[in-house]
Design a protein around this motif. Structure first.
Motif, PDB file in Angstrom:
ATOM      1  N   SER A  79      -8.260  -0.594  -4.716  1.00  0.00           N
ATOM      2  CA  SER A  79      -7.009  -1.162  -5.227  1.00  0.00           C
ATOM      3  C   SER A  79      -5.818  -0.679  -4.426  1.00  0.00           C
ATOM      4  O   SER A  79      -4.742  -1.284  -4.457  1.00  0.00           O
ATOM      5  N   PHE A  93      -3.171  -6.525 -12.381  1.00  0.00           N
ATOM      6  CA  PHE A  93      -2.897  -7.167 -11.105  1.00  0.00           C
ATOM      7  C   PHE A  93      -1.949  -8.351 -11.306  1.00  0.00           C
ATOM      8  O   PHE A  93      -1.782  -8.857 -12.420  1.00  0.00           O
ATOM      9  N   VAL A 248      -2.511  -3.240  -8.952  1.00  0.00           N
ATOM     10  CA  VAL A 248      -3.288  -3.294  -7.709  1.00  0.00           C
ATOM     11  C   VAL A 248      -2.388  -3.725  -6.551  1.00  0.00           C
ATOM     12  O   VAL A 248      -1.602  -4.659  -6.676  1.00  0.00           O
ATOM     13  N   ARG A 249      -2.495  -3.040  -5.423  1.00  0.00           N
ATOM     14  CA  ARG A 249      -1.694  -3.364  -4.244  1.00  0.00           C
ATOM     15  C   ARG A 249      -2.189  -4.649  -3.589  1.00  0.00           C
ATOM     16  O   ARG A 249      -3.371  -4.974  -3.654  1.00  0.00           O
ATOM     17  N   GLY A 250      -1.278  -5.379  -2.959  1.00  0.00           N
ATOM     18  CA  GLY A 250      -1.626  -6.607  -2.268  1.00  0.00           C
ATOM     19  C   GLY A 250      -1.628  -6.417  -0.760  1.00  0.00           C
ATOM     20  O   GLY A 250      -0.798  -5.675  -0.215  1.00  0.00           O
ATOM     21  N   SER A 264       2.764  -5.602  -0.788  1.00  0.00           N
ATOM     22  CA  SER A 264       3.103  -5.649  -2.210  1.00  0.00           C
ATOM     23  C   SER A 264       4.592  -5.843  -2.442  1.00  0.00           C
ATOM     24  O   SER A 264       5.004  -6.469  -3.427  1.00  0.00           O
ATOM     25  N   ILE A 347      -2.205 -11.543  -2.641  1.00  0.00           N
ATOM     26  CA  ILE A 347      -3.162 -11.648  -3.754  1.00  0.00           C
ATOM     27  C   ILE A 347      -3.657 -13.075  -3.922  1.00  0.00           C
ATOM     28  O   ILE A 347      -2.999 -14.040  -3.520  1.00  0.00           O
ATOM     29  N   TYR A 364     -10.451 -12.347  -8.923  1.00  0.00           N
ATOM     30  CA  TYR A 364      -9.239 -11.797  -8.292  1.00  0.00           C
ATOM     31  C   TYR A 364      -9.602 -11.022  -7.036  1.00  0.00           C
ATOM     32  O   TYR A 364     -10.659 -10.378  -6.972  1.00  0.00           O
ATOM     33  N   ASN A 366      -7.336  -8.702  -3.789  1.00  0.00           N
ATOM     34  CA  ASN A 366      -6.027  -8.260  -3.316  1.00  0.00           C
ATOM     35  C   ASN A 366      -5.864  -8.496  -1.814  1.00  0.00           C
ATOM     36  O   ASN A 366      -5.539  -7.603  -1.039  1.00  0.00           O
TER      37      ASN A 366
END
Length: 381
Positions: A79, A93, A248-250, A264, A347, A364, A366
């Motif tokens: 993540s 997310f 959650v980071r993108g 993000s 994302i 999903y 990321n």
């Protein structure tokens, strides 16, 4: 917002060597539930692992809910690459344009209450648009909900909008919805006469958010919280802007060389808090929402029927625009599924309900590129 492949490509050309934010480590890890004892655990997990690898995503989450077997949720990968944090089944997310389903439900509930009608005109609902959006006196609530208004879509069409996020994402993040409309929508020509064509536009939902707030006297987040999130026990879902370190980071492959950059901050600037794509949620909460919506627990039977009824226009392929009111229609091996895709630079999220077996599918990752989602045809029957 809807998956923005053009947007992401342009950012790749413009970002140059700009230093990106260093992500903070999560402060409140969620408490994951294990699904290892599920009868199809290994089958589903293998599908998820292959999906993550093929899409070059740091991490991915999959939820499968079908009659005759318990719900299964799986998570593979990371993540947060900076801190090498494992992604968890309970992680929050960004859901992107899945947000539009929630906003459409709020508008339909107002219609049930007699406070809105599908043929209400934009110029009447928001008088400030009368001289600023062409034919605002002919654009209806239904046109906004179904993307048949002809209004421009700044996130995917405006280079100025995209440059604003690259050049100064913090300033862009500070703009109100009204300022976004003034800067990127007002005064712009329509793509077609209202009701004569179909063209996806995030601005339709910026306007819907304002209409809902005007009719209720509440912030959109509070409306969704009062009418959807809290009644359904969706305790990990929200729209308002908050500290996002537990989200959650993108990531995006900006240069097409396989190297992923944390984007993000662009995702936040693009949609956080906005009616077109700002909701933060979890796989379990999204499934709870889909179950309640499509099984008649949020809207009356007639309102739900209006929501999922396809938009039919000669200008759409085969006459079917494959969109209802805030709901996409997906052609799958299990028949038509209802739901929505959501995406931004970093994302991609998907929520689908299958009427044939009342199954629910959440997927999903990321990484903001597109993906082959054909695994649904293998896991949902």
């Amino acid at each position: 917002m809807k998956t923005t492949y053009v947007f992401a490509s342009l950012l790749a050309l413009l970002v140059g060597c700009e230093p990106l934010d260093v992500p903070q480590s999560p402060t409140e890890p969620c408490s994951p539930v294990s699904y290892a004892n599920h009868p199809r655990h290994q089958t589903y997990l293998t599908e998820l692992q292959q999906y993550r690898q093929k899409s070059n995503a740091p991490g991915s989450i999959l939820l499968i809910q079908k009659p005759g077997e318990p719900r299964w949720i799986g998570a593979v990968g990371k993540s947060n690459l900076e801190h090498q944090t494992d992604i968890q089944v309970c992680d929050q997310f960004r859901v992107g344009s899945i947000t539009k389903m929630f906003v459409a439900v709020a508008a339909l509930k107002l219609q049930e209450q007699g406070k809105l009608r599908f043929d209400d005109r934009l110029a009447t609902l928001l008088p400030g648009t009368a001289d600023r959006i062409p034919q605002a006196d002919q654009i209806t609530l239904r046109h906004l909900l179904s993307h048949t208004s002809g209004i421009v879509d700044p996130p995917n069409e405006s280079i100025a909008y995209q440059l604003s996020i690259v050049d100064d994402y913090q300033e862009r993040f500070s703009l109100t919805t009204g300022q976004l409309l003034t800067k990127y929508v007002y005064g712009k020509s329509l793509h077609f006469a209202p009701g004569s064509g179909w063209s996806y536009s995030n601005a339709n939902y910026w306007l819907l958010g304002q209409i809902i707030e005007q009719k209720t006297g509440q912030r959109l987040h509070d409306v969704l919280d009062d009418w959807i999130f809290r009644p359904l026990g969706m305790n990990d879902t929200y729209l308002e802007v908050r500290d996002d370190r537990n989200v959650v980071r993108g990531y995006a492959d900006l240069y097409g060389n396989g190297r992923l950059y944390d984007v993000s901050h662009w995702d936040r600037a693009d949609s956080d808090g906005e009616a077109d794509g700002g909701i933060i949620s979890t796989a379990a909460d999204l499934a709870t929402f889909a179950d309640a919506l499509f099984n008649g627990k949020l809207l009356t039977e007639s309102a739900l029927s209006e929501m999922i009824k396809p938009t039919l226009l000669p200008t759409c392929p085969n006459g079917d625009c494959e969109y209802g009111l805030g709901v996409e229609h997906w052609k799958t091996g299990l028949g038509t599924a209802y739901g929505h895709n959501g995406g931004s630079v970093g994302i991609e999220a998907n929520l689908l309900f299958f009427p044939k077996n009342k199954g629910i599918f959440v997927l999903y990752k990321n990484n903001g590129n597109g993906s082959d989602k054909s695994l649904m045809d293998r896991v949902m029957p």
